[in-house]
Design an enzyme around this catalytic site. Structure first.
Site, PDB file in Angstrom:
ATOM      1  N   ASN A   1      59.919  75.168  53.806  1.00 39.80           N
ATOM      2  CA  ASN A   1      58.859  75.048  52.790  1.00 39.80           C
ATOM      3  C   ASN A   1      57.825  76.178  52.845  1.00 39.80           C
ATOM      4  O   ASN A   1      57.158  76.453  51.857  1.00 39.80           O
ATOM      5  CB  ASN A   1      58.197  73.667  52.834  1.00 39.80           C
ATOM      6  CG  ASN A   1      57.569  73.353  54.162  1.00 39.80           C
ATOM      7  OD1 ASN A   1      57.806  74.046  55.143  1.00 39.80           O
ATOM      8  ND2 ASN A   1      56.769  72.313  54.207  1.00 39.80           N
TER       9      ASN A   1
ATOM     10  N   GLU B   1      55.073  70.501  65.315  1.00 37.83           N
ATOM     11  CA  GLU B   1      54.275  70.198  64.124  1.00 37.83           C
ATOM     12  C   GLU B   1      55.209  69.441  63.198  1.00 37.83           C
ATOM     13  O   GLU B   1      56.118  70.020  62.610  1.00 37.83           O
ATOM     14  CB  GLU B   1      53.765  71.513  63.506  1.00 37.83           C
ATOM     15  CG  GLU B   1      52.634  71.312  62.531  1.00 37.83           C
ATOM     16  CD  GLU B   1      53.079  71.397  61.104  1.00 37.83           C
ATOM     17  OE1 GLU B   1      53.314  70.313  60.516  1.00 37.83           O
ATOM     18  OE2 GLU B   1      53.185  72.511  60.571  1.00 37.83           O
TER      19      GLU B   1
ATOM     20  N   CYS C   1      53.967  69.366  54.720  1.00 33.23           N
ATOM     21  CA  CYS C   1      53.688  68.277  55.682  1.00 33.23           C
ATOM     22  C   CYS C   1      52.292  67.708  55.477  1.00 33.23           C
ATOM     23  O   CYS C   1      52.001  66.613  55.956  1.00 33.23           O
ATOM     24  CB  CYS C   1      53.763  68.798  57.111  1.00 33.23           C
ATOM     25  SG  CYS C   1      55.313  69.537  57.478  1.00 33.23           S
TER      26      CYS C   1
ATOM     27  N   GLU D   1      48.408  75.003  66.349  1.00 33.61           N
ATOM     28  CA  GLU D   1      48.751  76.408  66.069  1.00 33.61           C
ATOM     29  C   GLU D   1      47.596  77.053  65.342  1.00 33.61           C
ATOM     30  O   GLU D   1      46.950  76.412  64.508  1.00 33.61           O
ATOM     31  CB  GLU D   1      49.975  76.476  65.165  1.00 33.61           C
ATOM     32  CG  GLU D   1      51.242  76.027  65.824  1.00 33.61           C
ATOM     33  CD  GLU D   1      52.458  76.176  64.913  1.00 33.61           C
ATOM     34  OE1 GLU D   1      52.330  76.072  63.683  1.00 33.61           O
ATOM     35  OE2 GLU D   1      53.543  76.405  65.456  1.00 33.61           O
TER      36      GLU D   1
HETATM   37  C1  SIN Z   1      53.617  72.618  56.567  1.00 32.86           C
HETATM   38  O1  SIN Z   1      53.833  72.021  55.537  1.00 32.86           O
HETATM   39  O2  SIN Z   1      54.303  72.415  57.570  1.00 32.86           O
HETATM   40  C2  SIN Z   1      52.533  73.659  56.728  1.00 32.86           C
HETATM   41  C3  SIN Z   1      51.548  73.691  55.646  1.00 32.86           C
HETATM   42  C4  SIN Z   1      50.438  74.712  55.862  1.00 32.86           C
HETATM   43  O3  SIN Z   1      50.389  75.447  56.867  1.00 32.86           O
HETATM   44  O4  SIN Z   1      49.583  74.771  55.000  1.00 32.86           O
END
Ligand code: SIN
Length: 506
Positions: A182, A280, A314, A487
């Site tokens: 993604n 994550e 996520c 992170e």
């Molecule tokens: C993710 O969807 O894993 C990361 C989203 C983000 O860093 O904004």
């Protein structure tokens, strides 16, 4: 000559399918050049293997490119190359490592437009979002280059006159980074550049759905003259490669972004050799609008938090809680806003691109059917925008109950499930009723409430009166089954460092 003919023929073919001709022409030349090097990046060289797999454009199901599958042999070679390179890389000065990363950063920005187009082709997100992703991803490279210079241990005031006590920080060693589809660029740079800055060497396994962006990063790392073997890339079947990376004793650290299911498996595998691990994982973000909120601000916040990458992040708002006093007003405004959203090819001017795969579509349809069977109502959308495509309409579901799949699971889609609440206690209980704890969002103008919600909600990150939380300053990560570690931010190098304590009697 043959290259030009091939490019024009294919670009005409692309135009017939509604593609973007000038871009496609440039893209083809780029890909044609890549043909020499679409294998694995091992020890600074592009290596071919026996098996290949196809990368598919989710917008029109066309094949973009064939990639070599590293399988077991290639993965083991990449680990070996990383381990060899580590002997020298760990001894480089922080300044040296920082300078390599700064060069890499400038190259990524210089190629921003072409990389963004590749991101859109392989993962479908609107080009506008891909451009933002390149900037976001580049910010992690620059931040790692800067934080690299600040890495340090500590000297204690010793309790005994004859002693000196201190600790130093050292790189953990070979790191395996496994990244999702993604954010094919930003999730790579967030992990890989922090690891390199810490003095580690990396084997990257990008998602098999979006490996091309990672290969372009590999090419740019060669252009930045990275020492051979510090950054290796292997592609292929996630189970095969993931198993090797998580069980191999030479790999000292696993850093993974993806589903909670796969995270648990990697954790189990890693336990055999007690690897350092950062995860994550999935989220189930609540998005809460209180009666004192600025409704227009909350609507725009929801558009950001829900529809980025068609809801496939996520940290996407997954369950929308509206106070009973404002829910009708909010719903009317939201429907009006969704009517304006354009769905289509990410390369054209659109707001919502395709879902990533057929399986993703099946999951959305299954979630909606489950909700309808249990009494939910479709207020908006609810189906495909175009038959036989992966373009799903933005969708609003009401009458949502806590036993529905849309409430319990991460939806990864442009579906907005709405629940109504009466008071703070009730909404906190519902928002916390999940095993996930990554991101959460709430809208209110009451400072006292803001403070108590940050304490009461079981999440790692908060958007308060904002649907945007992603920045290199965010210590990105979650609590509960959303993962382990953070992170980015001030501690970006920390997951890739070991601490050595010295008690020196001198
Ligand atoms: C993710 O969807 O894993 C990361 C989203 C983000 O860093 O904004």
């Amino acid at each position: 000559m043959s290259l030009l003919v091939l490019a024009s023929l294919l670009s005409i073919n692309c135009k017939k399918r509604g593609g973007n001709t000038p871009f496609f022409f440039i893209f083809l030349i780029y890909i044609y050049n890549m043909k020499k090097r679409y294998g694995s990046l091992i020890n600074g060289l592009w290596v071919k293997h026996k098996k290949t797999f196809d990368v598919i454009n989710p917008f029109d199901n066309s094949k973009i490119l064939e990639i070599y599958d590293a399988e077991e042999t290639g993965t083991l070679e990449a680990i070996k190359s990383s381990a060899n390179a580590f002997k020298k890389w760990k001894k480089t000065s922080a300044e040296e490592r920082s300078n390599y990363l700064k060069k890499f950063y400038l190259l990524v920005l210089k190629n921003k437009k072409s990389i963004a187009k590749i991101i859109t082709r392989e993962c479908g997100k609107p080009l506008r979002e891909s451009l933002v992703e390149v900037e976001y991803g580049a910010s992690f490279i620059e931040w790692s280059a800067n934080q690299c210079l600040r890495n340090c241990g500590k000297i204690f005031e010793s309790p005994e006159q004859t002693k000196r006590m201190f600790y130093i920080k050292e790189p953990v060693g070979v790191v395996a980074a496994i990244t999702p589809w993604n954010f094919p660029l930003a999730m790579v740079t967030r992990k890989v550049c922090a690891a390199l800055a810490a003095g580690c060497c990396v084997v990257l396994k990008p998602s098999e759905l979006t490996p091309i962006t990672a290969l372009v990063l590999g090419e740019l790392s060669i252009e930045a003259k990275f020492p051979k073997g510090i950054f290796n890339i292997v592609n292929g079947e996630p189970e095969v490669i993931g198993n090797i990376l998580s069980k191999n004793p030479t790999v000292k650290k696993i850093t993974f972004t993806g589903s909670t299911k796969v995270g648990k498996l990697l954790m189990k595998n890693s336990s055999k050799t007690i690897k350092n691990i950062s995860l994550e994982l999935g989220g189930n973000a609540p998005f809460i609008v209180f009666s004192d909120a600025n409704i227009d601000l909350a609507i725009e916040g929801l558009i950001n938090a829900k529809f980025r990458n068609a809801g496939q992040t996520c940290i996407s708002a997954n369950r929308i809680f509206l106070n009973k006093e404002i829910h009708e007003d909010f719903l009317i405004k939201l429907k009006n806003r969704l009517k304006k959203m354009r769905i289509g090819s990410g390369l054209k001017d659109c707001d919502i691109g395709p879902l990533i795969s057929k399986q993703a579509l099946e999951k959305v349809e299954n979630h909606i059917q489950d909700a309808l069977d249990k009494g939910a109502k479709i207020e908006f959308g609810g189906k495909l925008h175009k038959p036989n495509s992966l373009l799903f309409k933005p969708t609003i579901l009401t009458n949502i109950k806590q036993n529905m799949l849309v409430f319990k699971n991460e939806n990864f889609s442009p579906v907005v499930p709405i629940l109504i609440f009466d008071n703070d206690k009730e909404v906190v209980e519902m928002a916390n009723n999940t095993e996930y704890g990554l991101a959460s969002y709430f809208f209110t103008t009451n400072p006292r409430r803001i403070w108590s919600l940050v304490g009461d909600l079981e999440y790692g990150m908060f958007g308060v009166n904002s649907g945007k939380i992603s920045t290199y300053l965010n210590p990105f990560g979650g609590v509960k089954e959303s993962g382990i570690g953070r992170e980015g931010s001030l501690q970006t190098l920390e997951p890739f460092l070991e601490t050595k304590f010295v008690n020196w009697n001198f």
